[in-house]
Write an enzyme that holds these catalytic residues in place. Sequence first.
Site, PDB file in Angstrom:
ATOM      1  N   THR A  47       0.799  -1.222   0.000  1.00  0.00           N
ATOM      2  CA  THR A  47       0.000   0.000   0.000  1.00  0.00           C
ATOM      3  C   THR A  47       0.831   1.270   0.000  1.00  0.00           C
ATOM      4  O   THR A  47       0.283   2.368  -0.075  1.00  0.00           O
ATOM      5  CB  THR A  47      -0.943   0.003   1.222  1.00  0.00           C
ATOM      6  OG1 THR A  47      -0.175  -0.208   2.415  1.00  0.00           O
ATOM      7  CG2 THR A  47      -1.991  -1.102   1.099  1.00  0.00           C
TER       8      THR A  47
ATOM      9  N   GLU B 129      30.203  -7.757 -11.832  1.00  0.00           N
ATOM     10  CA  GLU B 129      30.793  -6.420 -11.787  1.00  0.00           C
ATOM     11  C   GLU B 129      31.973  -6.446 -10.829  1.00  0.00           C
ATOM     12  O   GLU B 129      32.171  -7.414 -10.097  1.00  0.00           O
ATOM     13  CB  GLU B 129      29.744  -5.374 -11.377  1.00  0.00           C
ATOM     14  CG  GLU B 129      29.187  -5.572  -9.989  1.00  0.00           C
ATOM     15  CD  GLU B 129      28.021  -4.639  -9.674  1.00  0.00           C
ATOM     16  OE1 GLU B 129      27.474  -4.017 -10.597  1.00  0.00           O
ATOM     17  OE2 GLU B 129      27.647  -4.544  -8.493  1.00  0.00           O
TER      18      GLU B 129
ATOM     19  N   HIS C  92      27.021   0.035  -6.960  1.00  0.00           N
ATOM     20  CA  HIS C  92      26.605  -0.744  -5.803  1.00  0.00           C
ATOM     21  C   HIS C  92      27.616  -0.629  -4.667  1.00  0.00           C
ATOM     22  O   HIS C  92      28.805  -0.408  -4.891  1.00  0.00           O
ATOM     23  CB  HIS C  92      26.486  -2.227  -6.186  1.00  0.00           C
ATOM     24  CG  HIS C  92      25.340  -2.513  -7.101  1.00  0.00           C
ATOM     25  ND1 HIS C  92      24.047  -2.185  -6.802  1.00  0.00           N
ATOM     26  CD2 HIS C  92      25.297  -3.113  -8.314  1.00  0.00           C
ATOM     27  CE1 HIS C  92      23.266  -2.560  -7.776  1.00  0.00           C
ATOM     28  NE2 HIS C  92      23.990  -3.119  -8.714  1.00  0.00           N
TER      29      HIS C  92
END
Length: 296
Positions: free
Chosen positions: A17, A213, A251
């Site tokens: 929600t 990576e 990241h």
Amino acid sequence: MSIFLNERSKVIVQGMTGAEGTKHTTKMLAAGTNIVGGVNARKAGQTASIGGRDLTVYGTVEEAIKETGADVSVVFVPPRFAKDAVIEAIDAEIPLAVVITEGIPVHDSAYMWAHAVATGNKTRIIGPNCPGIISPGKSNAGIIPADITGPGRIGLVSKSGTLTYQMMYELREIGFSTAIGIGGDPIIGTTHIDALAAFQDDPDTDAIVMIGEIGGDAEERAADYIHNNLTKPVVGYVAGFTAPEGKTMGHAGAIVSGSSGTAQAKKQALEAAGVKVGKTPSETAALMKEIMKSLG
């Protein structure tokens, strides 16, 4: 077939929600995902109208599983509440928890992972900080755009969200059994090796694309696993060839220290295991196209 997620998967959304939860629940429903409800303790018992469906909001994951038979949870919970949300999913023994949330503190991720292990590894965690998992034409759990590609016989496992999307687009004419974005944080649940093992065992996956990576040694360990365990062809791409040493790139886990974790070291390890490695995503896709053509 597919791995971890299929058309029979019953999906709940923790944080359904909220703004992000509502937006992506709408998109998952449009992709055909069988979403059976949401979880929000403050809105328990309410009904949310999302994507043309009236979905019940349950107070707990345990209640949602009991009422719906849910076997997948997608977590769109803010970082400071995410640990408790995932622990709740683990304690309810849901088979798969896909943690989209980024910015979860590393010690929280470590706690979540350790808790899953300590309770018998009944819950597979994908993520955190990941785009999720899609079995095209069957189900989509997360934020991967569902219209990039269709079903096919390539498996994809990737640390990078955007490179997941690009590879799916580049190989859209062939299609995918499952594409899974595992996330690039220092501590994640499902690893390259977990996905590679599942694709090896999936009769409807013929070949695998692995995107890594810089940072850490996950790709080197995956290369060792490929060498010793895989019979299906694998092509690879490693993001970060131009990354400066000592800088975190993208990241939190993408940091190079000395020669450890460099793109070149990862490329060499993969090639030594028989993996064809592209210099760019497009070249990697071209290598996969050649393989699929040779497989007929």
